[in-house]
Design an enzyme around this catalytic site. Structure first.
Site, PDB file in Angstrom:
ATOM      1  N   SER A 102       0.827  -1.146   0.032  1.00 32.78           N
ATOM      2  CA  SER A 102      -0.140   0.000  -0.002  1.00 32.78           C
ATOM      3  C   SER A 102       0.807   1.700   0.515  1.00 32.78           C
ATOM      4  O   SER A 102       0.440   2.075  -0.700  1.00 32.78           O
ATOM      5  CB  SER A 102      -1.011  -0.040   1.700  1.00 32.78           C
ATOM      6  OG  SER A 102      -1.688  -1.030   0.695  1.00 32.78           O
ATOM      7  N   GLU A 327      -9.303   7.788   2.561  1.00 33.13           N
ATOM      8  CA  GLU A 327      -9.382   6.204   2.421  1.00 33.13           C
ATOM      9  C   GLU A 327     -10.069   4.854   3.345  1.00 33.13           C
ATOM     10  O   GLU A 327     -10.328   5.640   4.530  1.00 33.13           O
ATOM     11  CB  GLU A 327      -7.647   5.863   3.025  1.00 33.13           C
ATOM     12  CG  GLU A 327      -6.669   4.613   3.144  1.00 33.13           C
ATOM     13  CD  GLU A 327      -6.331   4.323   3.832  1.00 33.13           C
ATOM     14  OE1 GLU A 327      -5.665   2.516   3.137  1.00 33.13           O
ATOM     15  OE2 GLU A 327      -5.212   5.018   4.463  1.00 33.13           O
ATOM     16  N   ASP A 332      -9.009  -3.247   3.174  1.00 31.67           N
ATOM     17  CA  ASP A 332      -7.869  -4.237   3.055  1.00 31.67           C
ATOM     18  C   ASP A 332      -7.706  -5.295   4.160  1.00 31.67           C
ATOM     19  O   ASP A 332      -7.340  -6.364   3.839  1.00 31.67           O
ATOM     20  CB  ASP A 332      -6.724  -3.570   2.815  1.00 31.67           C
ATOM     21  CG  ASP A 332      -5.376  -3.578   3.009  1.00 31.67           C
ATOM     22  OD1 ASP A 332      -5.612  -4.899   2.146  1.00 31.67           O
ATOM     23  OD2 ASP A 332      -5.096  -4.021   3.446  1.00 31.67           O
ATOM     24  N   HIS A 453      -2.047  -9.371  -1.042  1.00 28.33           N
ATOM     25  CA  HIS A 453      -2.438  -9.078  -2.640  1.00 28.33           C
ATOM     26  C   HIS A 453      -2.654  -9.281  -3.219  1.00 28.33           C
ATOM     27  O   HIS A 453      -2.056 -10.501  -3.218  1.00 28.33           O
ATOM     28  CB  HIS A 453      -1.390  -7.896  -2.089  1.00 28.33           C
ATOM     29  CG  HIS A 453      -1.850  -6.678  -1.538  1.00 28.33           C
ATOM     30  ND1 HIS A 453      -1.227  -5.345  -0.752  1.00 28.33           N
ATOM     31  CD2 HIS A 453      -2.409  -7.092   0.163  1.00 28.33           C
ATOM     32  CE1 HIS A 453      -1.203  -4.660   0.067  1.00 28.33           C
ATOM     33  NE2 HIS A 453      -1.980  -5.679   0.650  1.00 28.33           N
TER      34      HIS A 453
END
Length: 517
Positions: A102, A327, A332, A453
């Site tokens: 990220s 955000e 996530d 991810h």
């Protein structure tokens, strides 16, 4: 009672038949013509974007968007950004990884330059943990926050994570390791580097940011106590140097004779002084609670929508406009722990937040960009019937064992559920659990420490001035240049031409090729 149940079933069945009957050839012809007319009548909004809001759904890849739409709006519905007229595709690889993290992707989005894995606000000459390289002035990158401040705009960021976490850190910090959120994580050999929390409070552009909202109290203050409602975040650092950066923030603003306020719960956010020059809102020791489980009372933690609305109100008073980054960080967080429903729920909350932002801003002067930093390994599979829950199960035709339509490619011990029975590896039946539960762990194929991810491209959606510049497959860095061009900040503060934009992008790509040949 049985008769009543039968009547209800028949009513629902008939309703389903009616809905299916509506979707005849005439339905699809009408829908197709309607969409075509919208495309033909698409209006391009040019001019300067006085305001910019960049929304980052952390970990919100295409599969998450599709699944969340079905979860929250139905398969024929839309999440807020899916109604935008402008869309592009973003390539998310970092300077040294095909599948990024990220902070490197945030650096690409905010600074316009690709960075190495686990680094933020520095270019690819800085390897992870290389403190000395991160101190070289030429390696340290300016961001959209810096350029907006130089143009006289107000600036802010809102996150459901720690304010020192990977994504927001790239706005204001220059760091060779994203984990250096406070001093306790920095090795003695790297003591010449300042941690992320201190860079936020002590250095520019961090100390010039007008509104900051999120979590991370334990990174800003030492000797913070945890509770059931607000536990210590064991995944993060915990400051041990006796600091109180919140008091330092207040002292800095008092010394500069600017109005300021610190807020820490729902009640204080509700009663925030909209005339204050600077606002710091820290609502949790670590990340904020997930939206479904947070305390909505006066002493609880705010929603992303609550924080974003107040931040926009605080920033709107600047006649030069503002830049704001928002955000949705717990999308996530939920994926990493393999809880698909939590991720979908957070995505719908993210959509609601954007809907509210659209309601209180002027589309003729506000560029709104919605994208993600990276995707996740969640897949949407099988053949569930229309109208069924996206969290439902389907039976495998091979082993007759059901599986959930949402699965993970990788996952931690709770997701990796294979067991050995009579010398054979078998997959347990998920229907023995409640697959609709917020804490249910979808099955994964490969055992890892957590869900990892994905390197899949993500989408970018835009609305407002110059939003039409998102129209193809783009490098992730392109987001920076569109925002700068639209708002006339950074490279384009003095109305630089598109020729300069093309030249700068080509130069950056050429330098990257030289570095990694």
């Amino acid at each position: 009672m049985c008769g009543v149940k039968l009547i209800v079933v028949l009513m629902l069945t008939n309703l389903s038949l009616v809905e299916n009957f509506k979707e005849d050839q005439a339905h699809w012809k009408s829908l197709g013509e309607e969409e075509l007319q919208r495309a033909l009548n698409k209006k391009i909004t040019e001019g300067v974007a006085k305001n910019v809001i960049l929304f980052i759904g952390d970990g919100m890849g295409p599969t998450t968007v599709t699944s969340s739409r079905i979860y929250g709006k139905g398969e024929s519905g839309h999440l807020t950004w899916e109604k935008f007229n402008n869309i592009g595709v973003i390539k998310t690889y970092s300077a040294n990884k095909l599948v990024p993290d990220s902070c490197s992707t945030a650096t690409a989005l905010f600074c316009g330059v690709k960075a190495n894995h686990k680094t933020a606000g520095v270019d690819a000459t800085v390897e992870v943990d290389d403190c000395e390289a991160s101190l070289v002035p030429e390696a340290r990158l300016d961001s959209l926050i810096t350029w907006a401040q130089q143009a006289g705009k107000s600036t802010g960021f809102v996150t459901t994570t720690r304010v020192t976490h990977a994504t927001p850190s790239a706005l204001y910090a220059h760091i060779p390791n994203r984990n250096w959120e406070c001093e306790s994580k920095i090795p003695a050999a790297s003591s010449s580097c300042k941690d992320i929390a201190r860079q936020l409070i002590e250095d520019s552009p961090g100390k010039e940011i007008n509104v900051i909202m999120g979590g991370g109290r334990q990174c800003l203050q030492s000797q913070v106590n945890g509770s059931d409602a607000d536990p210590i975040d064991t995944w993060s650092c915990y400051s041990e140097d006796g600091r109180d950066l919140i008091e330092d923030w207040k002292a800095d603003k008092a010394n500069r004779s600017v109005s300021h306020q610190f807020i820490s719960d729902n009640l204080e956010l509700e009663n925030v002084d909209l005339d204050a020059d600077f606002t710091l809102g820290i609502f949790a020791n670590g990340h904020l609670k997930l939206d479904y489980e947070r305390d909505t009372g006066p002493n609880g933690m705010p929603s992303l929508t609550n924080m974003t609305e107040k931040t926009i109100r605080l920033l709107q008073k600047n006649s030069n406009g503002f830049f704001l980054m928002v955000e949705g960080g717990m999308i996530d967080f939920s994926h990493h722990r393999g809880h698909a429903r939590q991720a979908l729920d957070e995505t719908v909350a993210f959509s609601d937040c954007i809907e509210r932002a659209l309601e209180i801003t002027d589309p003729s002067e506000t560029l709104i960009v919605v994208t993600s930093d990276h995707s996740h390994s969640m897949v949407f599979s099988g053949y569930p019937d229309r109208g069924s829950s996206v969290l439902s199960t389907i039976e495998s035709a091979m082993d007759q064992v059901p599986y959930t339509s949402l699965l993970y490619g990788t996952g931690g011990p709770n997701n990796y559920q294979f067991v050995v029975e009579n010398g054979t590896v078998v997959r347990p039946d998920p229907t023995i659990e409640d697959t609709e539960d917020f804490t249910y762990s979808q099955q994964a194929v490969v055992l890892t420490d957590e869900v990892t991810h994905s390197g899949t491209d993500v989408l970018v959606y835009a609305n407002g001035p110059m939003a039409h510049l998102f129209n193809s497959v783009h490098e992730q860095t392109y987001v920076t240049y569109v925002i700068c061009y639209a708002a006339k900040i950074g490279l384009y503060q003095n109305n630089s031409s598109t020729v300069a934009l093309c030249f700068y992008i080509m130069l950056a790509q050429f330098m990257a090729l030289l570095l990694y040949r």
